[in-house]
Design a protein around this motif. Sequence first.
Motif, PDB file in Angstrom:
ATOM      1  N   VAL A  36       4.592   5.255   5.068  1.00  0.00           N
ATOM      2  CA  VAL A  36       3.575   5.333   4.158  1.00  0.00           C
ATOM      3  C   VAL A  36       3.800   6.467   3.731  1.00  0.00           C
ATOM      4  O   VAL A  36       3.618   7.782   3.930  1.00  0.00           O
ATOM      5  CB  VAL A  36       2.462   5.336   5.013  1.00  0.00           C
ATOM      6  CG1 VAL A  36       1.317   5.247   3.990  1.00  0.00           C
ATOM      7  CG2 VAL A  36       2.215   4.180   5.226  1.00  0.00           C
ATOM      8  N   THR A  37       3.772   6.751   1.921  1.00  0.00           N
ATOM      9  CA  THR A  37       3.907   7.408   1.353  1.00  0.00           C
ATOM     10  C   THR A  37       3.248   7.603   0.216  1.00  0.00           C
ATOM     11  O   THR A  37       2.006   6.586   0.331  1.00  0.00           O
ATOM     12  CB  THR A  37       5.653   7.161   0.435  1.00  0.00           C
ATOM     13  OG1 THR A  37       5.274   6.233  -0.825  1.00  0.00           O
ATOM     14  CG2 THR A  37       7.126   6.920   1.019  1.00  0.00           C
ATOM     15  N   GLN A  38       2.415   8.631  -0.215  1.00  0.00           N
ATOM     16  CA  GLN A  38       1.796   8.234  -1.363  1.00  0.00           C
ATOM     17  C   GLN A  38       1.474   8.297  -2.538  1.00  0.00           C
ATOM     18  O   GLN A  38       0.721   7.892  -2.840  1.00  0.00           O
ATOM     19  CB  GLN A  38       1.221  10.217  -1.408  1.00  0.00           C
ATOM     20  CG  GLN A  38       1.326  11.531  -0.249  1.00  0.00           C
ATOM     21  CD  GLN A  38       1.348  12.426  -0.598  1.00  0.00           C
ATOM     22  OE1 GLN A  38       0.592  12.733  -1.836  1.00  0.00           O
ATOM     23  NE2 GLN A  38       1.764  13.421   0.002  1.00  0.00           N
ATOM     24  N   ASN A  39       3.551   7.563  -3.067  1.00  0.00           N
ATOM     25  CA  ASN A  39       3.251   7.237  -4.140  1.00  0.00           C
ATOM     26  C   ASN A  39       3.532   5.622  -3.782  1.00  0.00           C
ATOM     27  O   ASN A  39       3.968   4.857  -2.982  1.00  0.00           O
ATOM     28  CB  ASN A  39       4.281   7.016  -5.161  1.00  0.00           C
ATOM     29  CG  ASN A  39       4.829   8.726  -5.208  1.00  0.00           C
ATOM     30  OD1 ASN A  39       3.914   9.000  -5.671  1.00  0.00           O
ATOM     31  ND2 ASN A  39       5.888   9.609  -4.804  1.00  0.00           N
ATOM     32  N   VAL A  40       2.719   4.824  -4.344  1.00  0.00           N
ATOM     33  CA  VAL A  40       2.079   2.951  -4.448  1.00  0.00           C
ATOM     34  C   VAL A  40       3.131   2.124  -5.443  1.00  0.00           C
ATOM     35  O   VAL A  40       2.411   2.392  -6.356  1.00  0.00           O
ATOM     36  CB  VAL A  40       1.383   2.780  -3.569  1.00  0.00           C
ATOM     37  CG1 VAL A  40       0.754   1.206  -3.410  1.00  0.00           C
ATOM     38  CG2 VAL A  40       0.454   3.617  -2.825  1.00  0.00           C
ATOM     39  N   GLN A  41       4.004   1.472  -5.090  1.00  0.00           N
ATOM     40  CA  GLN A  41       4.302   0.563  -6.349  1.00  0.00           C
ATOM     41  C   GLN A  41       3.353  -0.434  -6.351  1.00  0.00           C
ATOM     42  O   GLN A  41       3.507  -1.274  -5.143  1.00  0.00           O
ATOM     43  CB  GLN A  41       5.646   1.047  -6.146  1.00  0.00           C
ATOM     44  CG  GLN A  41       6.120  -0.626  -7.130  1.00  0.00           C
ATOM     45  CD  GLN A  41       5.957   0.203  -8.834  1.00  0.00           C
ATOM     46  OE1 GLN A  41       6.911   1.252  -9.046  1.00  0.00           O
ATOM     47  NE2 GLN A  41       5.597  -0.864  -9.470  1.00  0.00           N
ATOM     48  N   LEU A  42       3.326  -1.919  -7.178  1.00  0.00           N
ATOM     49  CA  LEU A  42       2.325  -2.277  -7.208  1.00  0.00           C
ATOM     50  C   LEU A  42       3.376  -3.261  -7.654  1.00  0.00           C
ATOM     51  O   LEU A  42       3.968  -3.377  -8.677  1.00  0.00           O
ATOM     52  CB  LEU A  42       0.919  -2.593  -7.819  1.00  0.00           C
ATOM     53  CG  LEU A  42      -0.169  -2.102  -7.041  1.00  0.00           C
ATOM     54  CD1 LEU A  42      -1.377  -2.444  -7.809  1.00  0.00           C
ATOM     55  CD2 LEU A  42      -0.735  -2.935  -5.833  1.00  0.00           C
ATOM     56  N   PHE A  43       3.273  -4.422  -7.092  1.00  0.00           N
ATOM     57  CA  PHE A  43       4.442  -5.410  -7.997  1.00  0.00           C
ATOM     58  C   PHE A  43       3.511  -7.321  -9.108  1.00  0.00           C
ATOM     59  O   PHE A  43       1.833  -6.727  -8.439  1.00  0.00           O
ATOM     60  CB  PHE A  43       5.750  -6.058  -6.808  1.00  0.00           C
ATOM     61  CG  PHE A  43       5.854  -5.312  -6.183  1.00  0.00           C
ATOM     62  CD1 PHE A  43       7.528  -4.837  -6.724  1.00  0.00           C
ATOM     63  CD2 PHE A  43       5.882  -4.821  -5.370  1.00  0.00           C
ATOM     64  CE1 PHE A  43       7.904  -4.254  -6.076  1.00  0.00           C
ATOM     65  CE2 PHE A  43       6.520  -3.893  -4.110  1.00  0.00           C
ATOM     66  CZ  PHE A  43       7.744  -3.303  -4.752  1.00  0.00           C
ATOM     67  N   ASP A  44       4.256  -7.333  -9.573  1.00  0.00           N
ATOM     68  CA  ASP A  44       3.197  -8.119 -10.307  1.00  0.00           C
ATOM     69  C   ASP A  44       3.297  -9.888  -9.419  1.00  0.00           C
ATOM     70  O   ASP A  44       4.554 -10.501  -9.515  1.00  0.00           O
ATOM     71  CB  ASP A  44       4.348  -8.440 -11.874  1.00  0.00           C
ATOM     72  CG  ASP A  44       3.207  -9.455 -12.747  1.00  0.00           C
ATOM     73  OD1 ASP A  44       2.709  -9.316 -13.330  1.00  0.00           O
ATOM     74  OD2 ASP A  44       3.393 -10.485 -12.734  1.00  0.00           O
ATOM     75  N   GLY A  45       1.843 -10.119  -9.089  1.00  0.00           N
ATOM     76  CA  GLY A  45       1.307 -11.084  -8.484  1.00  0.00           C
ATOM     77  C   GLY A  45       0.296 -11.035  -7.640  1.00  0.00           C
ATOM     78  O   GLY A  45      -0.304 -10.248  -8.419  1.00  0.00           O
ATOM     79  N   SER A  46       0.093 -11.833  -6.382  1.00  0.00           N
ATOM     80  CA  SER A  46      -1.028 -11.515  -5.944  1.00  0.00           C
ATOM     81  C   SER A  46      -1.506 -10.765  -5.126  1.00  0.00           C
ATOM     82  O   SER A  46      -0.630  -9.858  -4.971  1.00  0.00           O
ATOM     83  CB  SER A  46      -1.268 -13.163  -5.137  1.00  0.00           C
ATOM     84  OG  SER A  46      -0.333 -13.052  -4.060  1.00  0.00           O
ATOM     85  N   LEU A  47      -2.817 -10.345  -4.847  1.00  0.00           N
ATOM     86  CA  LEU A  47      -2.845  -9.307  -3.847  1.00  0.00           C
ATOM     87  C   LEU A  47      -2.493  -9.310  -3.168  1.00  0.00           C
ATOM     88  O   LEU A  47      -1.855  -8.028  -1.940  1.00  0.00           O
ATOM     89  CB  LEU A  47      -4.992  -8.836  -4.069  1.00  0.00           C
ATOM     90  CG  LEU A  47      -5.338  -8.577  -2.688  1.00  0.00           C
ATOM     91  CD1 LEU A  47      -4.817  -6.985  -3.137  1.00  0.00           C
ATOM     92  CD2 LEU A  47      -6.546  -8.190  -3.190  1.00  0.00           C
TER      93      LEU A  47
END
Length: 585
Positions: free
Chosen positions: A422-433
């Motif tokens: 678990v890092t402090q930087n979170v990458q979201l991807f284009d897609g559903s939750l």
Amino acid sequence: MPKEMTKEKKVSMTWLFQYLRPVKGRLVILLVMLLVSTGLQLISPQIIKRFIDTAAAGGVLTTLIQLAGLFLVVAVLNQVINVAVSYLGNDVSWRATNRLRGDLLKHCLRLDMRFHNLKTPGEMIERVDGDVTSISNFFSMFIVQVIGSFVLLAGILGFMFTVNLPIAIVMTVFTFVSILFMAFIRNLGVGPSKDEREASASLFGLIEERIAGIEDVQANGNVPYVMNRFHQLMRTVFLKGRKAWMIRVIPWNTTVILFALAVTAVLLLGVHYYLIGQISLGTLFLIYQYTQMLNDPIEMLGDQVQEFQKAKSGMLRSRELLSHRSSIVDGEQELLPQGALGLEFEKVSFSYNKDKPVLRNINFTVKPGERLGIIGRTGSGKSSLSRILLRLYNIDSGVIRVGGIDITTLKLPALYRRVGMVTQNVQLFDGSLRDNLTLFDAGVSDGSILKTTEQLGLRKWIDAQPSGLDTHLTAGGSSLSAGEAQLFALTRVFLTKPSLVILDEPSSRLDAATETMLQIAVDQLMEECTGIIIAHRLATLEKADKILVLSDGEIIEFGARKELAQRPNSHYARLLATGTEEELA
């Protein structure tokens, strides 16, 4: 021809056929259509010749109407086939080059972090897409124009030898001189075209880098500097592009001059033979028409020499990218012991650059189920330790064992299935939750997602979304607060049910109430796994079994937390006594 040039040509053609092989069925159809189109182009002037000769001889009107109708049918049919050929040619090129794009992207994703640290995302986008687009442009027209041009040239010259030998010889000499010249200089613009692509990649790298850091750019007033760098790189792109273009158009300019000479000679000969009665007016028109037709395939070949030079530079850059090999070599072993995994570092040393060690002679052991807290000032090597544990980098020396097994002998998927971070930087991807929480793993049930998010305190946020787990999220993470992003990262890892988990200060961006609730949830989720906690706050380490203190890449303290806390001269005890956490920053 030099051996190096022959070798390059062989490699280029091998690349061409490698990616065209899966679409060979479409290629056969395309070639048949090209032959039909070429035949129709050769027939049209002969219909006009008969029309002119018939009219000049006072032929009947019905015959002239029939010839005009036949010409119209042939013209329309030829246009329809040309449209189909163009469509099918582009279809073939995109199918072929999309496979190359896929191969490049897959290869890039498998390269180690040392490679990616030297390349910006913008540059890689240009390498994966921009370079391949130049290859695609060549692929799309290679069969249509190059093969079609040669077939048309052969048809024109072959027929002219049956009409008039001297004129046919002049046209043949012009054709061969043009083709030989283009073959001779076909690689002349490859180097400048490659430089042009590299300049373009640097420009895209700058744009991506500055947009990604837009907050810092604006907050620190660096917009003028960024624009200055942008204009400098744009000028470089312009200068290199102009040089490449000027070299690439040499074949076209040469063929224009040669064609002018050839047309002059052919027309003089044609008029001469017409005046002495050796050829008819229709034949004179036929000679003129075929001469004009001869220029089209020559020009097409000249254009394709330009496209070939751009495509060749794209091929060389793509091959160069594919030639990079990751220093992370996959192991053979797939199985790890069941349950929580122990961790052992034995004489581990690591550096990003050979002349600047980051970790030196690291030795420690964590038993299965234990929690290790790691503290140290910024730059002490805490994050590097977690990166080498996940094999994002190779260590310089020593051994790291997980579950008693050397991680270099493990297959990477086997390691990642059991070890989470678990890092402090979170990458979201284009897609559903749902896809973002499970990282597109369809095997994770909704029940498991909701149970884990309930424990971590993210369930209320999910329930507040318009479509629950089906809510669409955009890439980047702007729809999450800092605290929500931290909970998001924790959920991702614990959904994989890891046997060893690395937490890089999981509560650093949470308020006190949420942090207390989160700590209880994390304690529950970590009951059946080993934990490595990289801490920036001492409160995070209250449940740790052992403490490891790093300084300048070396262990200055390691032992049981309670024992170190009770030892007055220990580094950890001094931090607890002073109540300050500055030394952890």
